[in-house]
Design a protein around this motif. Sequence first.
Motif, PDB file in Angstrom:
ATOM      1  N   SER A 331       0.823  -1.201   0.000  1.00  0.00           N
ATOM      2  CA  SER A 331       0.000   0.000   0.000  1.00  0.00           C
ATOM      3  C   SER A 331       0.862   1.257   0.000  1.00  0.00           C
ATOM      4  O   SER A 331       0.648   2.188  -0.786  1.00  0.00           O
ATOM      5  N   GLN A 332       1.872   1.269   0.854  1.00  0.00           N
ATOM      6  CA  GLN A 332       2.757   2.431   0.956  1.00  0.00           C
ATOM      7  C   GLN A 332       3.546   2.638  -0.334  1.00  0.00           C
ATOM      8  O   GLN A 332       3.684   3.763  -0.820  1.00  0.00           O
ATOM      9  N   GLY A 333       4.090   1.552  -0.871  1.00  0.00           N
ATOM     10  CA  GLY A 333       4.895   1.662  -2.080  1.00  0.00           C
ATOM     11  C   GLY A 333       4.083   2.161  -3.263  1.00  0.00           C
ATOM     12  O   GLY A 333       4.532   3.029  -4.036  1.00  0.00           O
ATOM     13  N   LEU A 334       2.886   1.615  -3.432  1.00  0.00           N
ATOM     14  CA  LEU A 334       2.025   2.054  -4.529  1.00  0.00           C
ATOM     15  C   LEU A 334       1.674   3.528  -4.380  1.00  0.00           C
ATOM     16  O   LEU A 334       1.664   4.289  -5.358  1.00  0.00           O
ATOM     17  N   SER A 335       1.425   3.946  -3.149  1.00  0.00           N
ATOM     18  CA  SER A 335       1.031   5.340  -2.933  1.00  0.00           C
ATOM     19  C   SER A 335       2.209   6.297  -3.014  1.00  0.00           C
ATOM     20  O   SER A 335       2.006   7.514  -3.117  1.00  0.00           O
ATOM     21  N   ARG A 336       3.434   5.778  -2.954  1.00  0.00           N
ATOM     22  CA  ARG A 336       4.585   6.626  -3.237  1.00  0.00           C
ATOM     23  C   ARG A 336       4.665   6.924  -4.736  1.00  0.00           C
ATOM     24  O   ARG A 336       5.151   7.977  -5.138  1.00  0.00           O
ATOM     25  N   ILE A 337       4.205   5.989  -5.525  1.00  0.00           N
ATOM     26  CA  ILE A 337       4.175   6.217  -6.977  1.00  0.00           C
ATOM     27  C   ILE A 337       3.117   7.258  -7.312  1.00  0.00           C
ATOM     28  O   ILE A 337       3.352   8.194  -8.086  1.00  0.00           O
ATOM     29  N   ARG A 338       1.932   7.109  -6.713  1.00  0.00           N
ATOM     30  CA  ARG A 338       0.878   8.115  -6.844  1.00  0.00           C
ATOM     31  C   ARG A 338       0.000   8.039  -5.608  1.00  0.00           C
ATOM     32  O   ARG A 338      -0.477   6.951  -5.261  1.00  0.00           O
ATOM     33  N   PRO A 339      -0.193   9.139  -4.911  1.00  0.00           N
ATOM     34  CA  PRO A 339      -1.013   9.106  -3.693  1.00  0.00           C
ATOM     35  C   PRO A 339      -2.371   8.460  -3.941  1.00  0.00           C
ATOM     36  O   PRO A 339      -3.063   8.789  -4.903  1.00  0.00           O
ATOM     37  N   GLY A 340      -2.699   7.498  -3.071  1.00  0.00           N
ATOM     38  CA  GLY A 340      -3.978   6.812  -3.174  1.00  0.00           C
ATOM     39  C   GLY A 340      -3.991   5.622  -4.110  1.00  0.00           C
ATOM     40  O   GLY A 340      -5.017   4.942  -4.210  1.00  0.00           O
ATOM     41  N   LEU A 341      -2.864   5.334  -4.751  1.00  0.00           N
ATOM     42  CA  LEU A 341      -2.829   4.192  -5.668  1.00  0.00           C
ATOM     43  C   LEU A 341      -3.036   2.886  -4.913  1.00  0.00           C
ATOM     44  O   LEU A 341      -3.656   1.954  -5.404  1.00  0.00           O
ATOM     45  N   GLY A 342      -2.519   2.829  -3.698  1.00  0.00           N
ATOM     46  CA  GLY A 342      -2.738   1.659  -2.845  1.00  0.00           C
ATOM     47  C   GLY A 342      -3.388   2.092  -1.545  1.00  0.00           C
ATOM     48  O   GLY A 342      -3.078   3.155  -1.006  1.00  0.00           O
ATOM     49  N   SER A 343      -4.303   1.272  -1.027  1.00  0.00           N
ATOM     50  CA  SER A 343      -4.934   1.575   0.259  1.00  0.00           C
ATOM     51  C   SER A 343      -5.328   0.268   0.939  1.00  0.00           C
ATOM     52  O   SER A 343      -5.417  -0.779   0.296  1.00  0.00           O
ATOM     53  N   GLU A 344      -5.550   0.354   2.248  1.00  0.00           N
ATOM     54  CA  GLU A 344      -5.925  -0.814   3.036  1.00  0.00           C
ATOM     55  C   GLU A 344      -7.323  -0.631   3.603  1.00  0.00           C
ATOM     56  O   GLU A 344      -7.678   0.448   4.057  1.00  0.00           O
ATOM     57  N   GLU A 345      -8.094  -1.695   3.559  1.00  0.00           N
ATOM     58  CA  GLU A 345      -9.374  -1.760   4.257  1.00  0.00           C
ATOM     59  C   GLU A 345      -9.372  -3.037   5.070  1.00  0.00           C
ATOM     60  O   GLU A 345      -9.501  -4.131   4.518  1.00  0.00           O
ATOM     61  N   GLY A 346      -9.193  -2.885   6.380  1.00  0.00           N
ATOM     62  CA  GLY A 346      -8.990  -4.083   7.194  1.00  0.00           C
ATOM     63  C   GLY A 346      -7.709  -4.753   6.735  1.00  0.00           C
ATOM     64  O   GLY A 346      -6.649  -4.120   6.660  1.00  0.00           O
ATOM     65  N   ASP A 347      -7.797  -6.034   6.393  1.00  0.00           N
ATOM     66  CA  ASP A 347      -6.628  -6.742   5.875  1.00  0.00           C
ATOM     67  C   ASP A 347      -6.633  -6.841   4.352  1.00  0.00           C
ATOM     68  O   ASP A 347      -5.789  -7.517   3.767  1.00  0.00           O
ATOM     69  N   ASP A 348      -7.595  -6.189   3.714  1.00  0.00           N
ATOM     70  CA  ASP A 348      -7.636  -6.170   2.246  1.00  0.00           C
ATOM     71  C   ASP A 348      -6.739  -5.065   1.704  1.00  0.00           C
ATOM     72  O   ASP A 348      -6.536  -4.034   2.355  1.00  0.00           O
ATOM     73  N   LEU A 349      -6.241  -5.279   0.496  1.00  0.00           N
ATOM     74  CA  LEU A 349      -5.472  -4.270  -0.229  1.00  0.00           C
ATOM     75  C   LEU A 349      -6.268  -3.863  -1.452  1.00  0.00           C
ATOM     76  O   LEU A 349      -6.732  -4.719  -2.213  1.00  0.00           O
ATOM     77  N   ILE A 350      -6.451  -2.556  -1.638  1.00  0.00           N
ATOM     78  CA  ILE A 350      -7.164  -2.060  -2.810  1.00  0.00           C
ATOM     79  C   ILE A 350      -6.187  -1.291  -3.683  1.00  0.00           C
ATOM     80  O   ILE A 350      -5.466  -0.401  -3.192  1.00  0.00           O
ATOM     81  N   VAL A 351      -6.119  -1.657  -4.935  1.00  0.00           N
ATOM     82  CA  VAL A 351      -5.253  -0.973  -5.889  1.00  0.00           C
ATOM     83  C   VAL A 351      -6.136  -0.172  -6.848  1.00  0.00           C
ATOM     84  O   VAL A 351      -6.982  -0.745  -7.554  1.00  0.00           O
ATOM     85  N   ALA A 352      -5.958   1.157  -6.839  1.00  0.00           N
ATOM     86  CA  ALA A 352      -6.754   2.060  -7.682  1.00  0.00           C
ATOM     87  C   ALA A 352      -6.115   2.132  -9.072  1.00  0.00           C
ATOM     88  O   ALA A 352      -5.419   3.087  -9.409  1.00  0.00           O
ATOM     89  N   SER A 353      -6.337   1.117  -9.845  1.00  0.00           N
ATOM     90  CA  SER A 353      -5.659   0.918 -11.127  1.00  0.00           C
ATOM     91  C   SER A 353      -5.827   2.107 -12.079  1.00  0.00           C
ATOM     92  O   SER A 353      -6.856   2.770 -12.096  1.00  0.00           O
TER      93      SER A 353
END
Length: 419
Positions: A331-353
């Motif tokens: 989540s952190q790495g994806l969001s370093r590429i673009r804010p909000g690209l990766g996020s967590e909901e509980g133990d799920d990972l959401i990728v804002a493709s």
Amino acid sequence: MTDTLTPIPPEHPLRGRVTPPGSKSITNRALLLAALARGTSRLSGALKSDDTRYMADALRAMGVAIEEPDATSFVVTGDGQLRAPAKPLFLGNAGTATRFLAAAAALVDGEVVVDGDAHMRKRPIMPLVTALRSLGVEAVTDTGCPPVKIVGRGALPAGRVEIDGGLSSQYVSALLMAAACGDGLIEIALTGDQIGARGYIDLTLAAMKAFGAEAEQASFSLWRVKPTGYRAADFLVEPDASAATYLWAAEILTGGAIDLGVPANAFTQPDARAYDVIAKFPHLPDSIDGSQMQDAIPTLAVLAAFNEKPVRFTGIANLRVKECDRVSALSQGLSRIRPGLGSEEGDDLIVASDPALAGQTLPASIDTHADHRIAMSFALAGLKIRGVAIEDPGCVAKTYPDYWKALSSLGVKYEEEAR
């Protein structure tokens, strides 16, 4: 020493042949079983990496003769008995070696301390310790993580043992392999129907059979292991499916053709099922269950960044107790590429493709948390986005020492920053 490595997006599809290293999971199983066998075993196609060297060195410290005649072979000679080492076994951050040897230590007549680095000392091992205690083995951990002290009596006591495999199938595999050297028949039962990456149990049973053990799966949650011990064998280790996922993803991201020398359907490891998911790119499913292909999730998560629509990864809570908290690291790495690209909901990972990420310059320094899979997966982002810098690139030595060379052989170039 290279501090960061920044792939330069290739201007051409990646084409060529790359042979993945041998499977880490299978190599470490085979090393232990060969060490428990009487006679000389020859392991070919094996992985030589940090994780397997920790295992081999620990077995040497327990009285097993291990030679390495070439880059992919081990010759293991034992008498069927492990000895108490002169000092604690240091296993770095090798989860398989740590869990497997904690159970195997019960076969020693004496005391064994199984320990690791600062990362390993945060990784849970209590379910295995609890199971060993229930069989009458003295096992002590102050934190629920390594270090663990085990006082063995030369064999694993016979009987029934229950194990919570919800966090990791490695606990179950560890007991299964040690059980063949028991005083009598040992039944191993899950305390529930949850088990992480169940396919690795099949790898364990297949390896045990190759070295002469007799283990029966009586039901979904019960195994019976006879006290056969092990006999020496010649054993071929198949290529690493987890490593293959990076190459499958690199191929489809660049429209290339990478020959791995083995078809995807020839792999027996659970992570090979990621091939069928990768093949759907850029139309990955809205939701991907990662419970049975856990080590492939970093690859799929980075690939999902370029998908046509967002992707949710479920069943990945176990990724929080790997070499690092991989859900958070992704989540952190994806969001370093673009804010909000990766996020967590509980133990799920959401990728804002967003397919439009490809071709952009988006300077991002990726904290790998010394985790080989975070480093290798985010390198894939660097094939499409300029400026993705991989911190601590040497951490890939844990399972794929030649990863950067492999990409280079396909035409990938890098910018390096040295300390």
